[in-house]
Design a protein around this motif. Structure first.
Motif, PDB file in Angstrom:
ATOM      1  N   PHE A  77      76.700  35.527  32.922  1.00 24.49           N
ATOM      2  CA  PHE A  77      75.729  36.220  32.989  1.00 24.49           C
ATOM      3  C   PHE A  77      75.122  36.433  34.209  1.00 24.49           C
ATOM      4  O   PHE A  77      74.731  37.751  34.595  1.00 24.49           O
ATOM      5  CB  PHE A  77      74.723  35.338  31.984  1.00 24.49           C
ATOM      6  N   ALA A  78      75.111  35.617  35.364  1.00 21.79           N
ATOM      7  CA  ALA A  78      74.810  35.953  36.544  1.00 21.79           C
ATOM      8  C   ALA A  78      75.713  37.066  37.192  1.00 21.79           C
ATOM      9  O   ALA A  78      75.109  37.724  38.110  1.00 21.79           O
ATOM     10  CB  ALA A  78      74.845  34.736  37.364  1.00 21.79           C
ATOM     11  N   LEU A  79      76.772  36.778  37.205  1.00 23.30           N
ATOM     12  CA  LEU A  79      77.582  37.815  37.661  1.00 23.30           C
ATOM     13  C   LEU A  79      77.466  39.429  36.988  1.00 23.30           C
ATOM     14  O   LEU A  79      77.607  40.376  37.673  1.00 23.30           O
ATOM     15  CB  LEU A  79      79.170  37.608  37.380  1.00 23.30           C
ATOM     16  N   LEU A  80      77.195  39.254  35.678  1.00 17.64           N
ATOM     17  CA  LEU A  80      76.861  40.816  34.890  1.00 17.64           C
ATOM     18  C   LEU A  80      75.669  41.402  35.725  1.00 17.64           C
ATOM     19  O   LEU A  80      75.619  42.411  35.670  1.00 17.64           O
ATOM     20  CB  LEU A  80      76.765  40.282  33.513  1.00 17.64           C
ATOM     21  N   THR A  88      73.733  50.042  39.316  1.00 19.05           N
ATOM     22  CA  THR A  88      72.657  51.011  38.590  1.00 19.05           C
ATOM     23  C   THR A  88      71.467  51.394  39.660  1.00 19.05           C
ATOM     24  O   THR A  88      70.861  50.533  40.082  1.00 19.05           O
ATOM     25  CB  THR A  88      72.039  50.355  37.605  1.00 19.05           C
ATOM     26  N   PRO A  89      71.502  52.751  39.644  1.00 17.80           N
ATOM     27  CA  PRO A  89      70.378  53.088  40.816  1.00 17.80           C
ATOM     28  C   PRO A  89      68.947  52.784  40.101  1.00 17.80           C
ATOM     29  O   PRO A  89      68.873  52.773  38.795  1.00 17.80           O
ATOM     30  CB  PRO A  89      70.510  54.735  41.140  1.00 17.80           C
ATOM     31  N   PRO A  90      67.913  52.361  40.994  1.00 19.09           N
ATOM     32  CA  PRO A  90      66.623  52.151  40.414  1.00 19.09           C
ATOM     33  C   PRO A  90      65.945  53.524  39.938  1.00 19.09           C
ATOM     34  O   PRO A  90      66.214  54.405  40.419  1.00 19.09           O
ATOM     35  CB  PRO A  90      65.920  51.559  41.696  1.00 19.09           C
ATOM     36  N   ALA A 100      61.422  54.815  29.530  1.00 21.09           N
ATOM     37  CA  ALA A 100      61.217  54.708  27.816  1.00 21.09           C
ATOM     38  C   ALA A 100      62.791  54.319  27.505  1.00 21.09           C
ATOM     39  O   ALA A 100      62.799  53.807  26.619  1.00 21.09           O
ATOM     40  CB  ALA A 100      60.754  56.023  27.215  1.00 21.09           C
ATOM     41  N   LEU A 101      63.782  55.070  27.781  1.00 21.94           N
ATOM     42  CA  LEU A 101      65.115  55.054  27.388  1.00 21.94           C
ATOM     43  C   LEU A 101      65.339  53.345  27.460  1.00 21.94           C
ATOM     44  O   LEU A 101      66.112  52.860  26.640  1.00 21.94           O
ATOM     45  CB  LEU A 101      65.946  55.969  28.041  1.00 21.94           C
ATOM     46  N   GLY A 102      65.189  53.025  28.733  1.00 23.32           N
ATOM     47  CA  GLY A 102      65.684  51.711  29.195  1.00 23.32           C
ATOM     48  C   GLY A 102      64.642  50.502  28.306  1.00 23.32           C
ATOM     49  O   GLY A 102      65.455  49.829  27.939  1.00 23.32           O
ATOM     50  N   ARG A 103      63.451  50.875  28.046  1.00 20.55           N
ATOM     51  CA  ARG A 103      62.560  49.865  27.163  1.00 20.55           C
ATOM     52  C   ARG A 103      63.084  50.020  25.702  1.00 20.55           C
ATOM     53  O   ARG A 103      63.330  48.784  24.864  1.00 20.55           O
ATOM     54  CB  ARG A 103      61.175  50.449  27.022  1.00 20.55           C
TER      55      ARG A 103
END
Length: 130
Positions: A77-80, A88-90, A100-103
């Motif tokens: 999990f930590a590596l993932l 992933t860019p912020p 909203a998509l992330g939520r």
């Protein structure tokens, strides 16, 4: 009436028995009787200990496997998470659609985990592959 026994003891044991019997309220018969009772009680306890030892060893092995599996899970999990955060860019502060998509994705993820746990299914279970 109690049965009489004839015992042969070595010199050192005889001296210790006589020294204990000289104390007030002591008798050789009472000392030998108490010693034999304690010995027989320990023998019974040893049998129980032997039976419990097998079960405790099995439980200990199971706990060791669970601990190992937990460590593998946490490391995976930590590596993932580290990989995900690196690639992933912020999102920008004003990116309401992205947030909203992330939520929505997060709620879908939590829902799926909840269903799998409630049903007793596992994603990595070879029999229940999805």
């Amino acid at each position: 009436m109690k049965p009489r026994h004839h015992l042969y003891l070595d010199e050192a044991l005889t001296e210790q028995l006589e020294a204990l019997a000289r104390k007030p309220g002591g008798s050789k018969s009472a000392i030998v009787s108490a010693a034999l009772s304690a010995y027989f009680l320990r023998q019974g306890a040893r049998e129980v200990d032997d039976l419990l030892k097998v079960r405790l060893d099995r439980i200990s092995n199971q706990l060791a496997r669970i601990e190992r599996d937990g460590q593998v899970l946490l490391e995976s999990f930590a590596l993932l998470v580290r990989y995900f955060l690196n690639v992933t860019p912020p999102l920008g502060e004003d990116d309401k659609v992205g947030r909203a998509l992330g939520r929505d994705r997060f709620h879908a993820f939590v829902g799926q985990v909840g269903r799998l746990v409630a049903e007793g299914k596992r994603t990595l279970d070879p029999e229940g592959e999805q």
